[in-house]
Structures are given as C-alpha cells and as structure tokens.
Scaffold this motif. Structure first.
Motif, PDB file in Angstrom:
ATOM      1  N   HIS A 224       0.834  -1.200   0.000  1.00  0.00           N
ATOM      2  CA  HIS A 224       0.000   0.000   0.000  1.00  0.00           C
ATOM      3  C   HIS A 224       0.870   1.252   0.000  1.00  0.00           C
ATOM      4  O   HIS A 224       0.571   2.227  -0.707  1.00  0.00           O
ATOM      5  CB  HIS A 224      -0.920  -0.017   1.225  1.00  0.00           C
ATOM      6  CG  HIS A 224      -1.981   1.050   1.191  1.00  0.00           C
ATOM      7  ND1 HIS A 224      -3.160   0.911   0.500  1.00  0.00           N
ATOM      8  CD2 HIS A 224      -2.028   2.279   1.775  1.00  0.00           C
ATOM      9  CE1 HIS A 224      -3.893   1.990   0.654  1.00  0.00           C
ATOM     10  NE2 HIS A 224      -3.230   2.842   1.424  1.00  0.00           N
TER      11      HIS A 224
ATOM     12  N   ARG B 292       2.348   1.726  -3.436  1.00  0.00           N
ATOM     13  CA  ARG B 292       1.379   2.238  -4.407  1.00  0.00           C
ATOM     14  C   ARG B 292       1.043   3.697  -4.140  1.00  0.00           C
ATOM     15  O   ARG B 292       0.854   4.477  -5.075  1.00  0.00           O
ATOM     16  CB  ARG B 292       0.103   1.394  -4.355  1.00  0.00           C
ATOM     17  CG  ARG B 292      -0.937   1.803  -5.383  1.00  0.00           C
ATOM     18  CD  ARG B 292      -2.159   0.900  -5.308  1.00  0.00           C
ATOM     19  NE  ARG B 292      -3.152   1.284  -6.300  1.00  0.00           N
ATOM     20  CZ  ARG B 292      -4.345   0.697  -6.433  1.00  0.00           C
ATOM     21  NH1 ARG B 292      -4.664  -0.318  -5.632  1.00  0.00           N
ATOM     22  NH2 ARG B 292      -5.205   1.103  -7.346  1.00  0.00           N
ATOM     23  N   TYR B 293       0.958   4.074  -2.880  1.00  0.00           N
ATOM     24  CA  TYR B 293       0.649   5.465  -2.507  1.00  0.00           C
ATOM     25  C   TYR B 293       1.806   6.009  -1.671  1.00  0.00           C
ATOM     26  O   TYR B 293       1.694   6.111  -0.445  1.00  0.00           O
ATOM     27  CB  TYR B 293      -0.657   5.537  -1.714  1.00  0.00           C
ATOM     28  CG  TYR B 293      -1.842   4.934  -2.424  1.00  0.00           C
ATOM     29  CD1 TYR B 293      -2.401   5.556  -3.539  1.00  0.00           C
ATOM     30  CD2 TYR B 293      -2.404   3.728  -1.986  1.00  0.00           C
ATOM     31  CE1 TYR B 293      -3.496   5.003  -4.198  1.00  0.00           C
ATOM     32  CE2 TYR B 293      -3.491   3.169  -2.634  1.00  0.00           C
ATOM     33  CZ  TYR B 293      -4.024   3.810  -3.737  1.00  0.00           C
ATOM     34  OH  TYR B 293      -5.105   3.262  -4.388  1.00  0.00           O
TER      35      TYR B 293
ATOM     36  N   SER C  81       1.423  15.114   0.671  1.00  0.00           N
ATOM     37  CA  SER C  81       0.421  14.080   0.902  1.00  0.00           C
ATOM     38  C   SER C  81       1.046  12.965   1.720  1.00  0.00           C
ATOM     39  O   SER C  81       1.821  12.160   1.206  1.00  0.00           O
ATOM     40  CB  SER C  81      -0.104  13.531  -0.432  1.00  0.00           C
ATOM     41  OG  SER C  81      -1.067  12.522  -0.199  1.00  0.00           O
TER      42      SER C  81
ATOM     43  N   GLY D  44      -1.275   9.380   0.859  1.00  0.00           N
ATOM     44  CA  GLY D  44      -1.684   9.081  -0.498  1.00  0.00           C
ATOM     45  C   GLY D  44      -2.461  10.214  -1.124  1.00  0.00           C
ATOM     46  O   GLY D  44      -2.825  11.200  -0.466  1.00  0.00           O
TER      47      GLY D  44
ATOM     48  N   THR E  98      -7.772   8.276  -1.649  1.00  0.00           N
ATOM     49  CA  THR E  98      -7.228   7.048  -1.063  1.00  0.00           C
ATOM     50  C   THR E  98      -8.058   6.638   0.154  1.00  0.00           C
ATOM     51  O   THR E  98      -8.392   7.467   1.000  1.00  0.00           O
ATOM     52  CB  THR E  98      -5.761   7.251  -0.657  1.00  0.00           C
ATOM     53  OG1 THR E  98      -5.018   7.703  -1.791  1.00  0.00           O
ATOM     54  CG2 THR E  98      -5.160   5.958  -0.147  1.00  0.00           C
TER      55      THR E  98
END
Length: 552
Positions: free
Chosen positions: A45, A48-49, A55, A58, A62
């Motif tokens: 996770h 991916r983010y 941020s 994410g 999200t």
C-alpha cells in the motif's frame, strides 16, 4: 539446493498466502504468518501510494480503514510474543465458544458516536484510541477475527483553519495538503427519475459526504454505483422530507453546484451545519434528454408528457370492476388474481409500466421475465376502460342474503392460465387447487422475475452472538436485500424470529428468517359431539334431545 529453491518460491508462496487470506478469508495457521501478511499488505500500500511532502496518506480519494487501537495493539503484541515459540501455531477457532488466538472479535463501537451512524466520537486520538490501516489489511483481519463495524475514511484536501499540522503526522512540524477526513457529514440520500415521476424515494441512509471536497466527487460515486453516466445526474438540497410538513412554506429545494463543497453552499444560504441534511439525486431521462423535475425544479416535465412506456396511474385506467370467468375448477385462480389486482401499490406498479425497468431475464431461478409479462398483461386488462356508462340512478337497496346484479364486464384468463401451466406443471390441468398454493408460486416467481439484483452474492447467515433483536433483525434484513430486491419483497415480505437452544450448554441462537406467507395448521379438536335422546320413565314427561361434547 533447498535454500535456493525457497528463495525462488518465496514471492510466489506469499502471493498464494495473500490470495488465500484476503480473497478467501482463510486464516494462517501461525500467528507469525498473520504478522507477515499484514506487513506485506502495508508495504504494498505504501509503495502504491508513496508519502510526499504534500500528501502523507496518499493522493485524494485514497481509502483508509479505522480500527480500535487497543485491539490492534493487543493483536500486534500477541503475534510478536508467540513468534518462534510453540504457541505460534496455537489457535482456538475450531473450538466451540473459543476466541481466535484468545483475542476476541474486533470491536470498533467505542469509537462511534451515539447517533446510529458511522460518525466518530469527537476528540479521539490517533494511536491512542484508533489506528489507520489499508483496506486489504482490514479485510484480512476482519476475515480472520470477525467483528466490526467497518469504518473507512477518504483522503481529501486538508485545509486547517489555524495552520496546524496533520493529526496523522509523526513530526508536528510537518504540514500537508492532503489528509484523511475523519468527520464527514452523514446525510440522507433520496433518488428520483422518470419512473418515480420526479418524486423523491429513499435511496441511502447515513451516507458520508465530504465537508471540503467538491460535490462532483459524490455524484460520480453515486452514478458509478447505479451504472449511470454522471452527466445524466445532478444533486439537490432538499428543504423538507416527502410526506412531512414543511417548516417554512417559502423554502424550496435548490440545485447544488457540483464544483463547490457542501459547506460553502449552505453557508451562503445561512443554513446551520448541525442540522439534518437531505440530498436528492436526480437522473435525467436518457430517451428524451429532459430532467424529471424540469430545468429549474419548478416545472416537472413528467407531469406534462409521458416518456416511452412509462405512463402515470389514471387517465386510461378504469375502475377495476372486471370479473374473471371460471374455466372449470379455476376459482382458486380467479380469487388470487383479484386479490393481487386490487392491492393498490402492486396494481400501480404494473399499470404505470414501471415494471418494465425491473424485468430480470437472466435470473437462473426465475422465468426469464415471462411470468411478470403475462401477469402485467392480465392486470392491465382488468384495469383498462371498457366504455362503461356510469348510472345516475339511485343505488338499489338489497335485502340481507340477496344480491343485485352488477353491470360489469368479465374476462377469460385463458392465455394466463396456459402460461401458468408451462411455468409449473402443477397448474397445467383443470384440477382444483388451493389459492394459497398459487399465491405462493406467483409471489416467488414474480419476485425472481422482477429482482433488481442481477448477481446474488453469497452471504453467510449471521449468528445472534448476544446481539439485541433489533440489531440482529436489521442485519438479516440487510443481507436479504442484497440478494432479493423487488416490489414483492417491499410489499409482501416480513421476518419471523426463530430461537434454537442447545440442550446441553443452553446456548441460544436466534435467526430472523424472511417470509412471504405463513402456513398455520388448523387446531385439532380434541372433543367430539355426542347426540343423546332422553326418554323419561315417568309418564307425562317430555322427551328431550341433548348434544354433549366429550373428549376423544
């Protein structure tokens, strides 16, 4: 060599464990493997983010799940403590009444406000009261340990009023432009389209709506769930709930600007933010290209013109006083059809052609929509105008026990009867049947032919687990609506409670089964009547006849 083989197969084994644990909910045999899977999910996770200076959690949109911090820490301490020990593989899931690894179910109720929604309590603190985890981590833990309820929040544009740092930042000097929104609004959503003639009907209860994001995001989410292009939808702020008296007759529903958030628009109109919010999703008629409520919401187009096959009740509809000829032993058929035909909402559903939007031709347990079609044709024939002339003569007064002839037409439901025999061999001949048998078949068949659920999900029946009856009944009903959603369910379905008690341990398990009819046996009479004639010995006395009830 073995180490080289394990090194090569390691990633594939982890993939298999992830699929088994997340998609199928299979708990790992060892607690240390649970820890490894959750760490791998969090790593992916984060990959991916990735965190940036603007941020921390994410990009916008999200999803993160919120879990009780005490339970999450207890789980983490347990899996770390038993790792590489004999207790690593100990589990009591297979034992009746046993808790998974002695931890018990996830319980997030302490985080929720007492208003019946998933709103969080104010002033709860990160890593003191709650923790945030990725969606797949929540799916895994919830599948392994059960419990809930699931609480999720989205990342939005973070605009603090005092320039304060993010509440989810490790360093209090770090500021971010995007953060998890813990306290969205929870609103009641209504839906209107050309089928409802512009009238709002309940859609969603306690739906989360962001305080800071543009309402276009909400519109896209709602239309995606309905499989409708967002360009055919718009949102209204409702000033009153249908069926309730308006507090201020001068206030009307007003159209919302999709490029602004809900706070900006309510502040502009002087509305309080603490009041109950009702939103209306209006869907444009794709055939005519017109909004059911008109351009401004004041001149409703569906009242001026009928579109396609949808026609309002009234106008071409008669009074429904139409008989059905008997075709042998079909009194059971005639009585059942007349009862259904004179059920108001059920009748309007077919005479207004709204049923055309709900016909399910792919349901494997239905009749490909054909039972709904022939039923609709018969009901529309019963309610069409036959050119009767209303008499202005005074009503004839009849004596008790007599009847006056009714000047009304009658139909022979031959086509419906033949179709009924094709759907069910039991009704193919001219034998006598019970009306309840036919009603049970028709209600079940119509519910499947008009079921709005195309693909029925598998839902395991929940156990009572000490829940209150109101909560357990709501869970059962919600699960039922995820598989069965039709006009039949809305009008003719209820719930009854059944309670099973174990004779040995006295454990009670309650169920709230849905039902459309109840078969109740007639009570058996445990007494019989015996007729007696009394002949007195004494002359001149009257002979008497008695009827006496005695036990079998």
């Amino acid at each position: 060599s073995r180490p080289l083989t394990q090194k090569r197969l390691g990633p594939y084994l982890m993939e298999l464990r992830l699929v088994a644990s997340i998609l199928f909910g299979i708990p790992p045999t060892k607690a240390s493997m649970e820890d490894a899977i959750i760490l791998e999910v969090q790593r992916r996770h984060q990959f991916r983010y990735p965190q940036t200076d603007v941020s921390r959690r994410g990009p916008r949109g999200t999803i993160w799940y919120i879990i009780d911090d005490r339970w999450f820490k207890a789980w983490g301490n347990h899996v770390n403590r038993v790792a590489s020990t004999e207790q690593d593989g100990q589990d009591s899931r297979g034992i009746i009444g046993g808790n998974a690894r002695g931890l018990g179910k996830i319980n997030n109720t302490a985080l929720l406000a007492d208003n019946g929604s998933l709103a969080l309590k104010p002033e709860i603190r990160w890593r003191h009261d709650y923790e945030i985890i990725p969606p797949m981590a929540w799916s895994s833990l919830q599948a392994w340990y059960d419990g809930g309820p699931p609480i999720y929040r989205s990342v939005v544009r973070y605009i603090p009023s005092n320039g304060a740092p993010s509440v989810h930042s490790r360093r209090h000097t770090v500021r971010t432009e995007y953060e998890i929104e813990l306290y969205p609004f929870f609103v009641t959503l209504f839906l209107c389209d050309v089928a409802s003639k512009g009238e709002p009907r309940p859609f969603q209860q306690a739906a989360p709506v962001s305080r800071v994001s543009p309402l276009r995001i909400l519109l896209v989410q709602l239309c995606k769930g309905l499989e409708v292009d967002p360009k055919y939808g718009r949102l209204w702020m409702m000033e009153h709930i249908p069926g309730q008296t308006k507090d201020d007759e001068t206030k009307d529903d007003w159209l919302l600007n999709l490029d602004q958030n809900i706070i900006e628009q309510r502040n502009r109109r002087g509305h309080e933010l603490s009041g109950k919010i009702n939103l209306l999703l209006e869907l444009k008629d794709m055939d005519s290209g017109k909004w059911p409520r008109g351009t401004d919401g004041k001149s409703w187009t569906v009242q001026e013109k009928h579109y396609g096959e949808i026609k309002p009740f009234g106008g071409d509809v008669g009074d429904g006083i139409v008989g059905l000829y008997n075709m042998g032993n079909t009194c059971y058929l005639n009585s059942s059809i007349q009862c259904l035909s004179h059920t108001p909402i059920f009748r309007d559903y077919f005479t207004s052609k709204i049923y055309l939007n709900d016909i399910n031709t792919t349901n494997p347990v239905g009749h490909k929509g054909q039972l709904a079609q022939v039923s609709a044709v018969l009901i529309n024939n019963l309610w069409k105008r036959f050119g009767q002339v209303t008499s202005h003569l005074p009503k004839r007064i009849t004596a008790p026990g007599s009847y006056a002839p009714v000047n009304a037409p009658a139909l022979t439901p031959k086509t419906f009867k033949e179709s009924l025999g094709k759907f069910n061999d039991l009704f193919a001949g001219n034998e006598q049947h019970d009306a309840q048998e036919l009603l049970a078949f028709m209600l079940g068949g119509l519910s499947e032919d008009l079921n709005r659920i195309v693909e029925k999900p598998y839902i395991e029946a929940p156990d009572s687990d000490g829940r209150p009856d109101s909560e357990l009944a709501e869970i059962w009903w919600s699960n039922h609506l995820q598989r069965e959603l039709s006009i039949i369910v809305a009008l003719f379905t209820g719930q009854y409670k059944s309670l099973l008690t174990c004779r040995s341990c006295k454990y009670e398990s309650a169920r709230f089964e849905p039902f459309s009819f109840l078969q109740l046996p007639l009570p058996e009479d445990d007494q019989i009547s015996v007729n007696l004639v009394y002949y007195p010995i004494t002359q001149g006395s009257d002979i008497l006849k008695y009827s006496v009830r005695v036990p079998h």
